[in-house]
Motif scaffolding. Sequence first.
Motif, mmCIF file in Angstrom:
data_model
loop_
_atom_site.group_PDB
_atom_site.id
_atom_site.type_symbol
_atom_site.label_atom_id
_atom_site.label_comp_id
_atom_site.label_asym_id
_atom_site.label_seq_id
_atom_site.Cartn_x
_atom_site.Cartn_y
_atom_site.Cartn_z
ATOM 1 N N ARG A 132 -7.032 9.034 -0.461
ATOM 2 C CA ARG A 132 -5.707 8.402 -0.384
ATOM 3 C C ARG A 132 -5.239 8.461 1.060
ATOM 4 O O ARG A 132 -5.231 9.519 1.685
ATOM 5 C CB ARG A 132 -4.711 9.103 -1.294
ATOM 6 C CG ARG A 132 -3.330 8.474 -1.224
ATOM 7 C CD ARG A 132 -2.482 8.832 -2.414
ATOM 8 N NE ARG A 132 -3.084 8.252 -3.610
ATOM 9 C CZ ARG A 132 -2.960 8.787 -4.823
ATOM 10 N NH1 ARG A 132 -2.269 9.881 -5.004
ATOM 11 N NH2 ARG A 132 -3.534 8.213 -5.856
ATOM 12 N N PHE A 133 -4.871 7.325 1.574
ATOM 13 C CA PHE A 133 -4.383 7.206 2.942
ATOM 14 C C PHE A 133 -2.921 6.788 2.900
ATOM 15 O O PHE A 133 -2.533 5.913 2.124
ATOM 16 C CB PHE A 133 -5.203 6.161 3.702
ATOM 17 C CG PHE A 133 -6.637 6.560 3.871
ATOM 18 C CD1 PHE A 133 -7.062 7.169 5.030
ATOM 19 C CD2 PHE A 133 -7.557 6.338 2.858
ATOM 20 C CE1 PHE A 133 -8.382 7.558 5.186
ATOM 21 C CE2 PHE A 133 -8.877 6.725 3.004
ATOM 22 C CZ PHE A 133 -9.286 7.337 4.175
ATOM 23 N N ARG A 134 -2.115 7.450 3.736
ATOM 24 C CA ARG A 134 -0.692 7.094 3.799
ATOM 25 C C ARG A 134 -0.211 7.245 5.221
ATOM 26 O O ARG A 134 -0.727 8.033 6.001
ATOM 27 C CB ARG A 134 0.128 7.951 2.853
ATOM 28 C CG ARG A 134 0.093 9.413 3.119
ATOM 29 C CD ARG A 134 0.909 10.197 2.074
ATOM 30 N NE ARG A 134 0.624 11.600 2.168
ATOM 31 C CZ ARG A 134 1.155 12.416 3.090
ATOM 32 N NH1 ARG A 134 2.023 11.953 3.942
ATOM 33 N NH2 ARG A 134 0.825 13.687 3.127
ATOM 34 N N ARG A 135 0.798 6.468 5.543
ATOM 35 C CA ARG A 135 1.389 6.539 6.876
ATOM 36 C C ARG A 135 2.397 7.675 6.928
ATOM 37 O O ARG A 135 3.148 7.893 5.989
ATOM 38 C CB ARG A 135 2.093 5.242 7.215
ATOM 39 C CG ARG A 135 1.138 4.075 7.316
ATOM 40 C CD ARG A 135 1.740 2.931 8.094
ATOM 41 N NE ARG A 135 0.863 1.790 8.110
ATOM 42 C CZ ARG A 135 -0.189 1.663 8.910
ATOM 43 N NH1 ARG A 135 -0.485 2.611 9.754
ATOM 44 N NH2 ARG A 135 -0.944 0.593 8.866
ATOM 45 N N VAL A 184 -7.110 -0.151 -2.547
ATOM 46 C CA VAL A 184 -6.103 -0.679 -3.459
ATOM 47 C C VAL A 184 -4.822 0.138 -3.273
ATOM 48 O O VAL A 184 -4.875 1.296 -2.866
ATOM 49 C CB VAL A 184 -6.554 -0.608 -4.940
ATOM 50 C CG1 VAL A 184 -7.762 -1.491 -5.186
ATOM 51 C CG2 VAL A 184 -6.850 0.810 -5.357
ATOM 52 N N GLU A 185 -3.690 -0.471 -3.562
ATOM 53 C CA GLU A 185 -2.439 0.271 -3.460
ATOM 54 C C GLU A 185 -2.438 1.410 -4.476
ATOM 55 O O GLU A 185 -2.860 1.235 -5.619
ATOM 56 C CB GLU A 185 -1.239 -0.651 -3.711
ATOM 57 C CG GLU A 185 0.066 0.019 -3.362
ATOM 58 C CD GLU A 185 1.229 -0.952 -3.294
ATOM 59 O OE1 GLU A 185 2.363 -0.480 -3.420
ATOM 60 O OE2 GLU A 185 1.003 -2.154 -3.122
ATOM 61 N N GLY A 217 2.881 1.878 0.661
ATOM 62 C CA GLY A 217 2.459 2.533 1.889
ATOM 63 C C GLY A 217 1.331 3.533 1.692
ATOM 64 O O GLY A 217 0.882 4.143 2.649
ATOM 65 N N GLN A 218 0.870 3.704 0.455
ATOM 66 C CA GLN A 218 -0.250 4.599 0.165
ATOM 67 C C GLN A 218 -1.372 3.788 -0.474
ATOM 68 O O GLN A 218 -1.118 2.975 -1.360
ATOM 69 C CB GLN A 218 0.167 5.722 -0.781
ATOM 70 C CG GLN A 218 1.218 6.639 -0.191
ATOM 71 C CD GLN A 218 1.453 7.849 -1.065
ATOM 72 O OE1 GLN A 218 0.498 8.501 -1.497
ATOM 73 N NE2 GLN A 218 2.707 8.159 -1.317
ATOM 74 N N TYR A 219 -2.573 4.046 -0.005
ATOM 75 C CA TYR A 219 -3.712 3.285 -0.497
ATOM 76 C C TYR A 219 -4.849 4.215 -0.880
ATOM 77 O O TYR A 219 -5.135 5.183 -0.183
ATOM 78 C CB TYR A 219 -4.193 2.301 0.582
ATOM 79 C CG TYR A 219 -3.137 1.277 0.897
ATOM 80 C CD1 TYR A 219 -3.054 0.106 0.159
ATOM 81 C CD2 TYR A 219 -2.201 1.501 1.898
ATOM 82 C CE1 TYR A 219 -2.072 -0.819 0.414
ATOM 83 C CE2 TYR A 219 -1.212 0.581 2.162
ATOM 84 C CZ TYR A 219 -1.146 -0.577 1.422
ATOM 85 O OH TYR A 219 -0.161 -1.485 1.665
ATOM 86 N N ASP A 220 -5.473 3.926 -2.013
ATOM 87 C CA ASP A 220 -6.680 4.620 -2.440
ATOM 88 C C ASP A 220 -7.854 3.787 -1.948
ATOM 89 O O ASP A 220 -7.965 2.601 -2.283
ATOM 90 C CB ASP A 220 -6.725 4.763 -3.958
ATOM 91 C CG ASP A 220 -5.692 5.745 -4.485
ATOM 92 O OD1 ASP A 220 -5.109 6.499 -3.675
ATOM 93 O OD2 ASP A 220 -5.457 5.756 -5.701
ATOM 94 N N CYS A 221 -8.691 4.393 -1.130
ATOM 95 C CA CYS A 221 -9.811 3.675 -0.526
ATOM 96 C C CYS A 221 -11.127 4.329 -0.931
ATOM 97 O O CYS A 221 -11.227 5.546 -1.050
ATOM 98 C CB CYS A 221 -9.681 3.689 0.997
ATOM 99 S SG CYS A 221 -8.201 2.849 1.597
#
Length: 89
Positions: free
Chosen positions: A71-74, A33-34, A45-49
């Motif tokens: 949390r994943f971010r570019r 989710v964002e 551009g950041q997602y909690d997975c």
Amino acid sequence: MRKLVETHTRRTLERQGNAGFRAFDNFRKQGCVEAKLKNGQDGSGQYDCYYSATFVPQPGQQPLTVNGKGRFRRTDKGMAFEDLGAQPR
């Protein structure tokens, strides 16, 4: 995603003196989710997975599966991972 989480887990365990971990036996992404950031900051551009990861068992022990959140971010260098916690299952 799996490679980022494995690398983070390996480094964390090595700092704790447990250098036996190399890779997960099984890894499954459960959904993303964002990210909702504090103070009303933009989380685009950041997602909690959410994921499920099974560690290769040590001799004589049962496999350990954890449910985790990260949390994943570019970034300019690719994707970055921030561990938001894992719970044994």
